[in-house]
Motif scaffolding. Structure first.
Motif, short mmCIF file in Angstrom:
data_model
loop_
_atom_site.label_atom_id
_atom_site.label_comp_id
_atom_site.label_asym_id
_atom_site.label_seq_id
_atom_site.Cartn_x
_atom_site.Cartn_y
_atom_site.Cartn_z
N ALA A 4 0.83 -1.21 0.00
CA ALA A 4 0.00 0.00 0.00
C ALA A 4 0.86 1.26 0.00
CB ALA A 4 -0.93 -0.01 1.21
N LEU A 5 1.99 1.23 0.70
CA LEU A 5 2.88 2.38 0.76
C LEU A 5 3.60 2.60 -0.57
CD1 LEU A 5 4.48 4.61 2.30
CD2 LEU A 5 6.13 2.81 2.85
N TRP A 6 4.19 1.55 -1.12
CA TRP A 6 5.07 1.70 -2.27
C TRP A 6 4.38 1.64 -3.62
CZ3 TRP A 6 9.53 3.85 -1.69
CH2 TRP A 6 10.17 3.77 -0.45
N GLN A 7 3.22 1.01 -3.71
CA GLN A 7 2.56 0.85 -5.01
C GLN A 7 2.31 2.19 -5.72
OE1 GLN A 7 -1.35 -1.02 -5.13
NE2 GLN A 7 -0.60 -2.29 -6.80
N PRO A 8 1.75 3.20 -5.05
CA PRO A 8 1.54 4.47 -5.77
C PRO A 8 2.84 5.15 -6.17
CG PRO A 8 0.68 4.59 -3.51
CD PRO A 8 1.19 3.21 -3.71
N ILE A 9 3.88 4.97 -5.36
CA ILE A 9 5.18 5.57 -5.68
C ILE A 9 5.77 4.91 -6.92
CG2 ILE A 9 7.55 5.88 -4.83
CD1 ILE A 9 6.22 5.98 -1.97
#
Length: 89
Positions: free
Chosen positions: A74-79
């Protein structure tokens, strides 16, 4: 040079290791493996060796690893998506 946090970037990027079992492995087997790993990580000589190379032994349960993976995704996917990088297998 300021740190990321001092620059206004609230980001913690750490690494962790996990153990995965083959798909279809029983929950009972996963719990047994998890308990064996926890027992090993609790041994002073194992902790000492891991700490000596910069690793912090934590250990968790199968559900805990699933939660950790979901939180990191959830943290890294949009990045990662914002960079346009494509993961291929």
């Amino acid at each position: 040079m300021p740190t990321l946090k001092e620059s206004g970037v609230d980001l913690v990027a750490d690494a962790w290791y996990g153990m995965w079992l083959p798909a279809g492995s029983s929950r009972e087997f996963a719990s047994q493996i998890s308990a064996a790993v926890a027992t090993s990580l609790a041994r002073p000589e194992v902790r000492e060796k891991l700490l000596a190379i910069g690793l912090i032994p934590v250990g968790t349960t199968p559900d805990g690893l699933t939660s950790e993976l979901a939180a990191d995704t959830a943290l890294w996917q949009p990045i990662v998506k914002a960079t346009g990088y494509k993961i291929t297998y």
